[in-house]
Scaffold this motif. Structure first.
Motif, PDB file in Angstrom:
ATOM      1  N   LEU A   1      10.706  -4.241   5.367  1.00 64.66           N
ATOM      2  CA  LEU A   1      10.313  -4.747   4.062  1.00 64.66           C
ATOM      3  C   LEU A   1       8.786  -4.182   3.755  1.00 64.66           C
ATOM      4  O   LEU A   1       8.559  -3.822   2.524  1.00 64.66           O
ATOM      5  CB  LEU A   1      10.583  -6.369   3.727  1.00 64.66           C
ATOM      6  CG  LEU A   1      10.280  -6.686   2.394  1.00 64.66           C
ATOM      7  CD1 LEU A   1      11.492  -6.019   1.406  1.00 64.66           C
ATOM      8  CD2 LEU A   1      10.618  -8.185   2.302  1.00 64.66           C
ATOM      9  N   GLY A   2       7.888  -4.707   4.634  1.00 67.14           N
ATOM     10  CA  GLY A   2       6.622  -4.099   4.502  1.00 67.14           C
ATOM     11  C   GLY A   2       6.557  -2.849   4.163  1.00 67.14           C
ATOM     12  O   GLY A   2       5.835  -2.042   3.383  1.00 67.14           O
TER      13      GLY A   2
ATOM     14  N   LEU B   1      -7.274  -0.673  -0.771  1.00 68.24           N
ATOM     15  CA  LEU B   1      -7.908  -1.766  -0.983  1.00 68.24           C
ATOM     16  C   LEU B   1      -7.096  -2.874  -1.270  1.00 68.24           C
ATOM     17  O   LEU B   1      -7.374  -4.005  -0.757  1.00 68.24           O
ATOM     18  CB  LEU B   1      -9.167  -1.460  -1.866  1.00 68.24           C
ATOM     19  CG  LEU B   1     -10.105  -0.517  -1.580  1.00 68.24           C
ATOM     20  CD1 LEU B   1     -11.085  -0.260  -3.088  1.00 68.24           C
ATOM     21  CD2 LEU B   1     -10.968  -0.836  -0.481  1.00 68.24           C
ATOM     22  N   GLY B   2      -6.067  -2.745  -2.075  1.00 68.08           N
ATOM     23  CA  GLY B   2      -5.116  -3.857  -2.367  1.00 68.08           C
ATOM     24  C   GLY B   2      -4.482  -4.351  -1.007  1.00 68.08           C
ATOM     25  O   GLY B   2      -4.347  -5.515  -0.962  1.00 68.08           O
ATOM     26  N   LEU B   3      -4.092  -3.387  -0.275  1.00 69.67           N
ATOM     27  CA  LEU B   3      -3.480  -4.051   1.051  1.00 69.67           C
ATOM     28  C   LEU B   3      -4.287  -4.672   1.734  1.00 69.67           C
ATOM     29  O   LEU B   3      -3.807  -5.587   2.369  1.00 69.67           O
ATOM     30  CB  LEU B   3      -2.858  -2.624   1.547  1.00 69.67           C
ATOM     31  CG  LEU B   3      -1.531  -2.064   1.107  1.00 69.67           C
ATOM     32  CD1 LEU B   3      -1.092  -0.545   1.522  1.00 69.67           C
ATOM     33  CD2 LEU B   3      -0.346  -2.899   1.022  1.00 69.67           C
TER      34      LEU B   3
ATOM     35  N   ALA C   1       1.939 -12.517  -1.566  1.00 67.34           N
ATOM     36  CA  ALA C   1       3.147 -13.536  -1.868  1.00 67.34           C
ATOM     37  C   ALA C   1       3.990 -13.129  -0.708  1.00 67.34           C
ATOM     38  O   ALA C   1       4.769 -14.040  -0.111  1.00 67.34           O
ATOM     39  CB  ALA C   1       4.046 -12.910  -3.115  1.00 67.34           C
ATOM     40  N   LEU C   2       4.259 -11.968  -0.378  1.00 63.89           N
ATOM     41  CA  LEU C   2       4.993 -11.657   0.891  1.00 63.89           C
ATOM     42  C   LEU C   2       4.289 -12.358   2.159  1.00 63.89           C
ATOM     43  O   LEU C   2       5.174 -12.537   3.030  1.00 63.89           O
ATOM     44  CB  LEU C   2       5.083 -10.159   1.097  1.00 63.89           C
ATOM     45  CG  LEU C   2       6.058  -9.381   0.115  1.00 63.89           C
ATOM     46  CD1 LEU C   2       5.842  -7.831   0.267  1.00 63.89           C
ATOM     47  CD2 LEU C   2       7.453  -9.934   0.262  1.00 63.89           C
ATOM     48  N   GLY C   3       3.085 -12.342   2.154  1.00 64.64           N
ATOM     49  CA  GLY C   3       2.427 -13.060   3.471  1.00 64.64           C
ATOM     50  C   GLY C   3       2.690 -14.382   3.499  1.00 64.64           C
ATOM     51  O   GLY C   3       2.590 -14.897   4.667  1.00 64.64           O
TER      52      GLY C   3
END
Length: 212
Positions: free
Chosen positions: A58-59, A90-92, A48-50
């Motif tokens: 923020l990241g 892995l999620g990142l 979503a942030l991407g």
């Protein structure tokens, strides 16, 4: 296409990490759910942030928030903390899906292989750690090491004295030891947790580390 490949890679990777590697080895269903939930949440939020313009600050703040998750209901081991950060990584990777598109699958594979090997029973399987209470106060370090070596039938012993109680005549130690390869701790296995054995009493290993 890049995100689809990254998402498919993540689903496979978190299944292997959480179920195949962690759950089948350590058998904690609650942490199985935690690892999967953390991974999916990181992928969703990062994706979503991407899609919007965000600053580096923020990241980094997001990563910091995710890194200070704390389990207040139970203590977890250092091994389980490692699984937490692997699920987070892995999620990142999947959420950011960096270019080229093969980079996410490759890095995910490397991470999974590292955990699979390092947490394998084949790696340092004869090395153990316990918090141990002796039913006598021992102030001589050499005598203490000799006594623990005999109790665990160990090849090498490293000990940290946590407390010596001269009133109750007890010694609390954090002992790390390597069992003899040929006689895999038959003596130590006879010492069941919470039972008195000879001149010592088992206590559960105390690990104060928590995921924050």
């Amino acid at each position: 296409m890049s995100f689809a490949i990254a998402l498919a890679t993540d689903l496979i990777a978190i299944f292997v990490l959480a179920y195949v590697l962690y759950f089948r080895r350590h058998r904690r269903r609650d942490l199985l759910l935690s690892y999967v939930a953390l991974n999916i949440g990181v992928v969703a939020v990062t994706s979503a942030l991407g899609s919007v313009e965000v600053g580096v600050g923020l990241g980094m703040g997001l990563f910091g928030i995710l890194s200070i998750i704390r389990l207040r209901s139970d203590q977890i081991t250092q091994q389980e903390i490692a699984y937490y950060f692997t699920a987070l990584a892995l999620g990142l990777l999947a959420g950011l899906h960096p270019s080229p598109m093969w980079l996410t699958p490759l890095l995910s594979l490397l991470v999974i292989l590292a955990i699979a090997i390092l947490d394998s029973p084949l790696v340092a399987s004869t090395t153990h750690r316990h918090t141990f209470t002796l039913d006598r106060a021992i102030t001589d370090r050499s005598a203490l090491i000799a006594h623990l070596t005999e109790i665990f039938d160990a090849e090498t012993v490293r000990v940290e004295v946590l407390d010596i109680d001269m009133v109750r005549d007890t010694t609390l130690v954090d002992v790390r030891y390597k069992t003899k390869p040929a006689r895999r701790s038959a003596h130590a296995e006879a010492a069941a947790p919470s039972q008195q054995t000879g001149s010592a009493t088992w206590m559960p290993e105390t690990t104060n580390a928590k995921v924050r």
